[in-house]
Scaffold this motif. Structure first.
Motif, short mmCIF file in Angstrom:
data_model
loop_
_atom_site.label_atom_id
_atom_site.label_comp_id
_atom_site.label_asym_id
_atom_site.label_seq_id
_atom_site.Cartn_x
_atom_site.Cartn_y
_atom_site.Cartn_z
N THR A 54 0.81 -1.21 0.00
CA THR A 54 0.00 0.00 0.00
C THR A 54 0.85 1.27 0.00
O THR A 54 0.30 2.37 0.09
N GLU A 55 2.15 1.13 -0.11
CA GLU A 55 3.03 2.30 -0.03
C GLU A 55 2.73 3.36 -1.10
O GLU A 55 2.81 4.56 -0.80
N PRO A 56 2.41 2.98 -2.36
CA PRO A 56 2.08 4.03 -3.33
C PRO A 56 0.92 4.92 -2.92
O PRO A 56 0.83 6.07 -3.36
N ALA A 57 0.03 4.41 -2.07
CA ALA A 57 -1.11 5.21 -1.60
C ALA A 57 -0.77 6.04 -0.38
O ALA A 57 -1.64 6.77 0.13
N GLY A 58 0.45 5.94 0.12
CA GLY A 58 0.87 6.75 1.26
C GLY A 58 0.56 6.13 2.61
O GLY A 58 0.51 6.85 3.62
N HIS A 59 0.37 4.81 2.65
CA HIS A 59 0.07 4.16 3.93
C HIS A 59 0.82 2.84 4.03
O HIS A 59 0.99 2.13 3.03
N SER A 60 1.28 2.52 5.23
CA SER A 60 1.92 1.23 5.49
C SER A 60 1.80 0.94 6.98
O SER A 60 2.23 1.74 7.81
N SER A 61 1.19 -0.18 7.31
CA SER A 61 1.04 -0.55 8.71
C SER A 61 0.75 -2.03 8.81
O SER A 61 0.46 -2.69 7.81
#
Length: 566
Positions: free
Chosen positions: A409-416
């Motif tokens: 999901t990093e391209p969308a600006g989120h990572s968790s």
């Protein structure tokens, strides 16, 4: 006997060895005169005392480790011995630490020959790679996953790895399936790319959202954007107006994308089956039991598919679709497709299914009629060439899908990690950033029992599918590739005086079963020094392999160019 270690270590392997070259190399020992009585202590003196004849508690030590001299000589070695022990996990960022015993058992009699405890090994544990496929989490394990994915996809196109080379004659296309619009977002449209690498695109883009009558929406935000965005512009993928953006429909589409793909592939196969009947290829009658039977079309579509997140947080699929023949009486045999079905027919069937297939979700208080799940209008279907040349070759397709499979999901600006009720406030905000609003929509809609999966996959913005999938009979499996890699390593020479081990040469020898009984001990390297040493050595080995591949590629190109010139 007292064993000491030194923290003054070389950061890379060399010819010089010395005791204590790993941050945790060898067993810890008590200082002279120190008398430990803690049953949990793991210094050498306490370990040997616990394994003595008067010990009623503590770990059991194999007889080969009872001798203090043998123990020290075996496991107080320096960096090379420690690196040999951790090498298979050296490139991993957060390896899994396991403790337990390795038992050697005579297969004929069941006799326990010996037990090797991890307590007698460097660091007292065995290191196992984490196996994470995401390059942002563990680059080393993601690289292994990417290479396996490449061979898995390419074998389904050109053969190899147990797949017949005749598969290269089967028509195949590469299709991109996108999500519909949930509201205008900032984009970087390029009419025609002239750059060699789109990830470093320098082409002049068009304006984002030009309009002849620019105005504002009901929330007072402009509905036009005349900016020519740079590739690194942080506004890319962000809505022009977050208040007008349909966040519930967005996360529901992510959650239902897998079902939409399943229905689409079924529609493609039905379309091709109908076409085969019209062109004189009859279906095959297959008995189903109880005196009944059914008709099956002799056409099958095998696929390899990778999911990728767009900057707006919507999932889109890159799919390789291969046309096969099918005999239901022998379903495991890979057959060529009927000659009357061509690659153009496959393209047309994909395009037709994308524009036709849609369905309604279950009802929800936020949408009493449910949401309509369908594909977007930006669909691309191109033919794959199997000669290594052309606009889209088999090499390029395998590389594309393998690369996409290691993203998240990093391209969308989120990572968790997975989000729970205790951590939801850290990531969700109905009035926050674009990813925070998506997560908040997942959590709110997931209250309904029919949409509980949205909460489970809130950290993936609603998408709960696998990032790389394939048809059952498309190609080999990851398990097959891992087994082949293990077998290859076991057949490697152990040194200049040892030849390869062949099973046929030892068919008459006794078989010894090796059984490991392990428990979880922790995650990650014990110290930052261990991580630095292991990762540095693995990085050097990786660069040597890459340099070797580049040299071989240059040599091949020079040979090919010279042959073509001649």
């Amino acid at each position: 006997m007292t064993i000491t270690t030194s923290p003054m270590l070389a950061l890379v392997p060399g010819t010089r060895t010395a005791p204590g070259t790993g941050a945790n190399t060898g067993p810890r020992t008590a200082k002279p005169g120190q008398n430990h009585r803690n049953r949990n202590c793991r210094c050498l003196n306490c370990v040997l005392r616990a394994s003595g004849p008067n010990a009623n508690t503590g770990p059991r030590i194999d007889p080969q480790f009872v001798s203090e001299t043998a123990f020290a000589e075996r496991h107080s070695a320096g960096y090379d011995a420690w690196l040999d022990h951790v090498w298979h996990a050296a490139a991993c960022t957060r390896p899994i630490r396991l403790r337990g015993d390795i038992k050697h058992i005579d297969a004929a009699t069941g006799e326990l020959l010996r037990t090797i405890p991890t307590l007698g090994m460097p660091d007292h544990v065995i290191y196992k790679p984490c196996g994470n496929r995401r390059v942002t989490v563990c680059p080393g394990c993601a690289e292994t996953y990417r290479r396996d994915a490449y061979h898995l996809i390419r074998a389904g196109l050109t053969g190899g790895k147990g797949i017949s080379p005749e598969v290269a004659t089967h028509p195949a296309v590469f299709a991109t399936f996108t999500a519909p619009s949930f509201g205008p977002v900032h984009t970087r449209p390029v009419r025609q790319h002239t750059c060699a690498d789109k990830t470093r695109c320098t082409c002049r883009p068009e304006r984002c959202h030009p309009r002849h009558d620019p105005g504002t929406c009901e929330h007072g935000r402009p509905v036009a954007c005349f900016t020519r965005h740079r590739p690194d512009d942080p506004r890319l993928g962000q809505p022009l107006c977050a208040g007008c953006y349909d966040y519930p429909a967005h996360v529901v589409w992510n959650n239902q994308a897998g079902e939409l793909w399943r229905r689409t592939k079924q529609a493609i196969e039905r379309r091709l089956g109908q076409l085969a009947r019209h062109r004189g290829v009859p279906p095959i009658r297959v008995p189903t039991g109880n005196g009944r039977s059914r008709l099956v079309d002799p056409v099958r579509v095998a696929h390899g598919k990778a999911a990728e997140y767009q900057a707006r947080g919507a999932v889109h699929f890159h799919a390789l679709l291969r046309l096969d023949g099918y005999d239901p009486r022998d379903p495991d045999t890979l057959l060529p497709p009927p000659s009357v079905i061509t690659v153009t027919d496959l393209q047309d069937a994909v395009t037709w299914a994308v524009g036709t297939i849609s369905f309604r979700t279950a009802k929800h208080p936020a949408a009493p009629g449910g949401w309509t799940v369908t594909w977007g209008t930006q669909t691309d279907v191109r033919v794959i060439t199997m000669t290594g040349t052309g606009d889209l070759s088999d090499l390029a397709v395998a590389s594309y899908l393998a690369k996409y499979s290691t993203k998240g999901t990093e391209p969308a600006g989120h990572s968790s990690a997975r989000i729970t009720a205790e951590t939801i406030d850290m990531y969700a905000n109905p009035d926050g950033t674009h990813p925070e609003r998506l997560i908040a929509a997942c959590w709110k809609l997931g209250q309904h029992p029919d949409f509980a999966g949205l909460r489970r996959w809130a950290h993936m913005l609603g998408f709960g599918g696998h990032f790389l999938t394939k048809a059952r009979r498309y190609s080999v499996t990851f398990r097959d590739l891992r087994a082949a890699r293990i077998a290859y390593r076991r057949r490697q020479d152990n040194g200049p005086e040892h030849g390869p081990i062949r099973t046929a040469d030892h068919a008459d020898e006794e078989t010894i079963l090796i059984i490991g009984t392990f428990a979880y001990s922790g995650t990650g390297w014990k110290t930052s020094g261990d991580a630095l040493l292991a990762n540095t050595a693995a990085d050097q080995a990786r660069k040597r392999r890459e340099a070797g591949r580049e040299e071989l590629a240059d040599e091949y190109n020079r040979t090919t160019t010279g042959r073509q010139a001649a």
